[in-house]
Enzyme design. Structure first.
Site, mmCIF file in Angstrom:
data_model
loop_
_atom_site.group_PDB
_atom_site.id
_atom_site.type_symbol
_atom_site.label_atom_id
_atom_site.label_comp_id
_atom_site.label_asym_id
_atom_site.label_seq_id
_atom_site.Cartn_x
_atom_site.Cartn_y
_atom_site.Cartn_z
ATOM 1 N N GLY A 1 0.731 -1.107 -0.054
ATOM 2 C CA GLY A 1 -0.156 0.076 0.004
ATOM 3 C C GLY A 1 0.907 1.232 -0.037
ATOM 4 O O GLY A 1 1.956 1.021 0.049
ATOM 5 N N GLY A 2 0.107 2.328 0.031
ATOM 6 C CA GLY A 2 0.896 3.633 -0.260
ATOM 7 C C GLY A 2 1.527 4.006 1.385
ATOM 8 O O GLY A 2 1.170 3.335 2.194
ATOM 9 N N SER A 30 -0.533 4.213 4.838
ATOM 10 C CA SER A 30 -1.884 3.390 4.504
ATOM 11 C C SER A 30 -2.379 2.471 5.250
ATOM 12 O O SER A 30 -3.628 1.908 5.295
ATOM 13 C CB SER A 30 -1.621 2.560 3.053
ATOM 14 O OG SER A 30 -0.505 1.634 3.524
ATOM 15 N N LYS A 55 -0.500 -0.173 6.249
ATOM 16 C CA LYS A 55 -0.106 -1.543 6.006
ATOM 17 C C LYS A 55 0.980 -2.200 7.071
ATOM 18 O O LYS A 55 0.814 -3.340 7.591
ATOM 19 C CB LYS A 55 0.890 -1.617 4.717
ATOM 20 C CG LYS A 55 1.992 -0.731 4.618
ATOM 21 C CD LYS A 55 2.559 -0.679 3.129
ATOM 22 C CE LYS A 55 3.599 0.268 3.096
ATOM 23 N NZ LYS A 55 3.413 1.925 3.615
ATOM 24 N N SER A 56 1.792 -1.401 7.716
ATOM 25 C CA SER A 56 2.848 -1.864 8.682
ATOM 26 C C SER A 56 1.997 -2.341 9.970
ATOM 27 O O SER A 56 2.085 -3.377 10.676
ATOM 28 C CB SER A 56 3.695 -0.831 9.260
ATOM 29 O OG SER A 56 4.698 -0.242 8.198
ATOM 30 N N ALA A 58 13.581 -5.226 10.977
ATOM 31 C CA ALA A 58 13.589 -3.770 10.635
ATOM 32 C C ALA A 58 14.768 -3.597 9.506
ATOM 33 O O ALA A 58 15.928 -3.819 9.892
ATOM 34 C CB ALA A 58 13.781 -2.859 11.801
ATOM 35 N N HIS A 107 7.331 3.117 15.077
ATOM 36 C CA HIS A 107 7.281 1.609 15.002
ATOM 37 C C HIS A 107 7.904 0.885 16.288
ATOM 38 O O HIS A 107 7.108 -0.031 16.558
ATOM 39 C CB HIS A 107 8.008 1.327 13.726
ATOM 40 C CG HIS A 107 7.499 1.535 12.382
ATOM 41 N ND1 HIS A 107 6.896 0.724 11.617
ATOM 42 C CD2 HIS A 107 7.270 2.710 11.680
ATOM 43 C CE1 HIS A 107 6.296 1.093 10.607
ATOM 44 N NE2 HIS A 107 6.674 2.486 10.707
ATOM 45 N N ARG A 122 5.339 -1.573 18.386
ATOM 46 C CA ARG A 122 5.555 -2.920 18.639
ATOM 47 C C ARG A 122 6.326 -3.577 20.181
ATOM 48 O O ARG A 122 6.254 -4.751 20.481
ATOM 49 C CB ARG A 122 6.712 -3.541 17.447
ATOM 50 C CG ARG A 122 7.765 -3.277 17.635
ATOM 51 C CD ARG A 122 8.796 -3.650 16.415
ATOM 52 N NE ARG A 122 10.124 -3.240 16.551
ATOM 53 C CZ ARG A 122 10.474 -2.437 15.897
ATOM 54 N NH1 ARG A 122 9.969 -1.654 14.818
ATOM 55 N NH2 ARG A 122 11.967 -2.058 15.749
ATOM 56 N N GLU A 168 17.646 -5.621 13.339
ATOM 57 C CA GLU A 168 17.896 -4.519 12.544
ATOM 58 C C GLU A 168 18.783 -4.902 11.389
ATOM 59 O O GLU A 168 20.055 -5.131 11.804
ATOM 60 C CB GLU A 168 18.365 -3.250 13.333
ATOM 61 C CG GLU A 168 17.219 -2.807 14.214
ATOM 62 C CD GLU A 168 17.515 -1.659 15.033
ATOM 63 O OE1 GLU A 168 18.654 -1.003 14.723
ATOM 64 O OE2 GLU A 168 16.826 -1.211 15.787
#
Length: 167
Positions: free
Chosen positions: A8-9, A12, A14-15, A35, A51, A55, A63
């Site tokens: 998605g943009g 949006s 999505k994450s 990540a 983020h 989480r 990472e």
């Protein structure tokens, strides 16, 4: 073993949707959160912090901005890759060819395991005005098609909602 793509943009949802999706399916197992973003400036630091706050301790965070295949091979459990778009950007920035990038992505998609990939849809806007941005948009589109073909499920995200494209 299932592969899922959330596309998605920017902003949006999505994450957030991908995080909820993998947590819902990983009962009793703490999933990995791969990540891929490199910390390059203050604005990116803020995005990363959002983020991280969301989480908290629900994931085992790794990472790794460049070595997708090697990192996925080492994971013993479900993995959320957040996000493929940044990984593509990092690989281009560090001089990897498009062919090498797509080869590594395809190899990652063929690994056994439960993986959830997050990817920005960049092909819905205008054609970029410079060669590097056009190269990135083309690579991103090829990567999206590759993931769409290999993933068992694909969800398009917009306005915080997800639409099953490949149920």
């Amino acid at each position: 073993m299932m592969k899922t793509l959330f596309i998605g943009g920017v902003k949006s949802g999505k994450s957030r949707l991908a995080e909820a999706y993998i947590l819902e399916r990983s009962v009793g197992v703490k999933p990995f959160y791969l990540a891929t973003t490199e910390l390059l400036d203050a604005e990116m630091r803020q995005r990363i912090a959002v983020h991280q706050e969301r989480r908290q301790t629900a994931f085992i965070t790794l990472e790794e901005p460049l070595n997708l295949l090697k990192t996925l091979q080492a994971c013993q459990g479900p993995v959320l890759v957040e996000c493929v778009t940044m990984w593509l950007n990092n690989r281009l920035y560090h001089g990897f060819s498009q062919a090498a990038i797509l080869q590594e992505l395809e190899a990652a998609l063929q690994l056994p395991g439960d993986f959830v990939f997050v990817h920005n849809e960049v092909g819905l806007g205008i054609i970029p005005d410079n060669p590097l941005a056009r190269q990135f948009a083309d690579l991103s589109g090829k990567a999206a098609q590759l993931m769409g073909g290999h993933c068992d499920k694909v969800f398009f995200c917009s306005a915080g909602l997800m639409l099953a494209m490949k149920p």
